[in-house]
Scaffold this active site. Structure first.
Site, mmCIF file in Angstrom:
data_model
loop_
_atom_site.group_PDB
_atom_site.id
_atom_site.type_symbol
_atom_site.label_atom_id
_atom_site.label_comp_id
_atom_site.label_asym_id
_atom_site.label_seq_id
_atom_site.Cartn_x
_atom_site.Cartn_y
_atom_site.Cartn_z
ATOM 1 N N ASN A 211 15.651 -5.637 1.036
ATOM 2 C CA ASN A 211 14.635 -5.087 1.934
ATOM 3 C C ASN A 211 14.478 -6.054 3.115
ATOM 4 O OD1 ASN A 211 12.053 -4.721 3.176
ATOM 5 N ND2 ASN A 211 11.451 -3.427 1.470
ATOM 6 N N HIS B 140 10.847 -7.825 6.492
ATOM 7 C CA HIS B 140 10.180 -9.035 6.980
ATOM 8 C C HIS B 140 10.943 -9.745 8.084
ATOM 9 C CE1 HIS B 140 6.797 -8.459 4.538
ATOM 10 N NE2 HIS B 140 7.474 -8.495 3.411
ATOM 11 N N ARG C 110 6.293 -12.009 17.711
ATOM 12 C CA ARG C 110 6.454 -12.500 19.079
ATOM 13 C C ARG C 110 6.720 -11.382 20.087
ATOM 14 N NH1 ARG C 110 7.838 -17.449 21.470
ATOM 15 N NH2 ARG C 110 6.369 -18.180 19.904
ATOM 16 N N HIS D 236 11.537 0.010 5.526
ATOM 17 C CA HIS D 236 10.347 0.871 5.433
ATOM 18 C C HIS D 236 9.847 1.161 6.845
ATOM 19 C CE1 HIS D 236 6.046 1.324 3.481
ATOM 20 N NE2 HIS D 236 6.379 2.358 4.243
ATOM 21 N N ARG E 150 7.101 2.345 8.665
ATOM 22 C CA ARG E 150 5.685 2.640 8.404
ATOM 23 C C ARG E 150 5.099 3.456 9.532
ATOM 24 N NH1 ARG E 150 3.244 -1.106 4.406
ATOM 25 N NH2 ARG E 150 1.366 -0.058 5.046
ATOM 26 N N ARG F 193 4.498 -1.388 11.942
ATOM 27 C CA ARG F 193 4.134 -2.805 12.030
ATOM 28 C C ARG F 193 5.347 -3.730 11.978
ATOM 29 N NH1 ARG F 193 0.846 -3.585 6.465
ATOM 30 N NH2 ARG F 193 -0.443 -2.118 7.599
ATOM 31 N N GLU G 28 12.429 3.661 3.038
ATOM 32 C CA GLU G 28 11.121 3.819 2.391
ATOM 33 C C GLU G 28 10.194 4.484 3.389
ATOM 34 O OE1 GLU G 28 9.666 0.035 1.242
ATOM 35 O OE2 GLU G 28 11.238 -0.276 -0.227
ATOM 36 N N THR H 108 3.138 -2.730 0.291
ATOM 37 C CA THR H 108 2.889 -1.579 -0.567
ATOM 38 C C THR H 108 2.257 -2.054 -1.870
ATOM 39 O OG1 THR H 108 4.944 -0.779 0.356
ATOM 40 C CG2 THR H 108 3.997 0.517 -1.405
ATOM 41 N N GLU I 182 11.426 4.383 -8.683
ATOM 42 C CA GLU I 182 11.480 2.927 -8.547
ATOM 43 C C GLU I 182 10.232 2.392 -9.218
ATOM 44 O OE1 GLU I 182 12.636 1.163 -4.810
ATOM 45 O OE2 GLU I 182 11.363 -0.588 -5.177
ATOM 46 N N HIS J 126 9.460 -4.941 -5.988
ATOM 47 C CA HIS J 126 8.215 -5.497 -5.471
ATOM 48 C C HIS J 126 7.867 -6.808 -6.203
ATOM 49 C CE1 HIS J 126 4.715 -5.076 -2.827
ATOM 50 N NE2 HIS J 126 4.208 -5.933 -3.685
ATOM 51 N N HIS K 155 10.891 -9.916 0.110
ATOM 52 C CA HIS K 155 10.197 -11.120 0.552
ATOM 53 C C HIS K 155 10.834 -12.419 0.061
ATOM 54 C CE1 HIS K 155 6.930 -14.080 0.912
ATOM 55 N NE2 HIS K 155 6.679 -13.401 2.019
HETATM 56 N N1 PXP Z 1 10.304 -1.651 -3.223
HETATM 57 C C1 PXP Z 1 9.357 -1.010 -2.496
HETATM 58 C C2 PXP Z 1 9.156 0.449 -2.727
HETATM 59 C C3 PXP Z 1 8.604 -1.691 -1.523
HETATM 60 O O1 PXP Z 1 7.677 -1.036 -0.808
HETATM 61 C C4 PXP Z 1 8.866 -3.069 -1.305
HETATM 62 C C5 PXP Z 1 8.127 -3.816 -0.240
HETATM 63 O O2 PXP Z 1 6.813 -3.785 -0.397
HETATM 64 C C6 PXP Z 1 9.858 -3.682 -2.081
HETATM 65 C C7 PXP Z 1 10.559 -2.959 -3.037
HETATM 66 C C8 PXP Z 1 10.192 -5.129 -1.905
HETATM 67 O O3 PXP Z 1 9.132 -5.944 -2.270
HETATM 68 P P1 PXP Z 1 9.219 -7.491 -2.011
HETATM 69 O O4 PXP Z 1 9.251 -7.686 -0.521
HETATM 70 O O5 PXP Z 1 7.988 -8.025 -2.641
HETATM 71 O O6 PXP Z 1 10.488 -7.985 -2.657
#
Ligand code: PXP
Length: 247
Positions: free
Chosen positions: A7, A10, A18, A47, A49, A53, A74, A105, A155, A197, A220
């Site tokens: 993912n 970030h 910035r 994702h 959104r 953001r 997502e 999320t 998931e 997550h 993350h």
């Molecule tokens: N899966 C879903 C559905 C998510 O929304 C997210 C991000 O919030 C993740 C996985 C990845 O989570 P993380 O960034 O905590 O690894």
């Protein structure tokens, strides 16, 4: 073999810090995604959104054009996002809840509460050749709803598990057991099971106790580690750990 979807949201969070309002700026999530693929990632997750953001529309369309692995989009279950997904044609859509104030999320989707609207969304996505997953807490009633709705995947939300790891062994064990029960139930119902997550380089070993997993979506922890060791190594280290998973 257990697959890794990285993912990359970030990386866009960092750029937007910035360059919000600009059409340029670094880091570029697409370049990061290509490096994740080079490192062996099986797919890229982003994702889009409602509040834009982090990932912007231009990012997700550029990802679709440039990545060679699977694109997992997502999104919330709303008309704007469904139209974008139908144009974008990601390989898979994961429908997630979206509350404006949350940092990320936070909880699973209420599939039970939105059953009829989700059924319609899932039908439209599947009709255009897009696979669908629902992001669910490990909850029996929600998983049964996912089967009725017709999604091919769920998931499992591992956020409560990740939090419990900081509480203590009993809390952690309780959450692992919930994930195991949910994965078994989903498998018996014919649903394919992903998870994600809060999974990191430390807690991932507990996740290996959960059966029937197809893919982990991790963001993350990998993006954070990339700040010190670079994205290629951060992805490779996670993939190395994931080899321990036995179905
Ligand atoms: N899966 C879903 C559905 C998510 O929304 C997210 C991000 O919030 C993740 C996985 C990845 O989570 P993380 O960034 O905590 O690894």
């Amino acid at each position: 073999m257990l697959k890794l979807g990285v993912n990359i949201d970030h990386t866009a969070t960092l750029r937007q810090a910035r360059y919000k309002g600009y059409t340029h700026g670094e880091p570029d999530p697409v370049s990061v995604a290509l490096l994740c693929e080079e490192a062996g990632a099986d797919g890229i997750t982003a994702h889009l959104r409602e509040d834009r953001r982090h990932i912007q529309d231009r990012d997700i369309f550029a990802l679709r054009q440039q990545i060679k692995t699977r694109l997992n989009m997502e999104m919330a279950n709303n008309p704007e996002m469904v139209e974008i997904a139908l144009r974008l044609k990601p390989d898979i859509v994961c429908i997630v809840p979206e509350r404006r104030q949350e940092v990320t999320t936070e909880g699973g989707l209420d599939a039970l509460g939105q059953e009829s609207s989700l059924t319609e969304t899932v039908r439209r996505l599947k009709d255009s050749g897009i696979e669908v997953s629902l992001f669910l807490s490990p909850d029996t009633a929600q998983i049964e709803a996912a089967r009725r709705i017709g999604s091919q995947f769920i998931e499992l939300h591992t956020g409560a598990f990740a939090e419990a790891c900081y509480v203590g062994p009993d809390a952690e064990e309780a959450e692992v057991q919930r994930l195991i029960t949910a994965a078994n139930q989903a498998h018996q119902l014919g649903l394919k099971v992903n998870a994600g997550h809060g999974i990191n380089y430390t807690n991932i070993r507990q996740i290996y106790r959960v059966p029937h997993l197809v893919e982990l979506n991790i963001g993350h922890s990998i993006i954070s580690r990339s700040v010190t060791v670079g994205i290629v190594r951060a992805v490779q280290e996670m993939l190395e750990l994931m080899k321990e998973y036995k179905q």
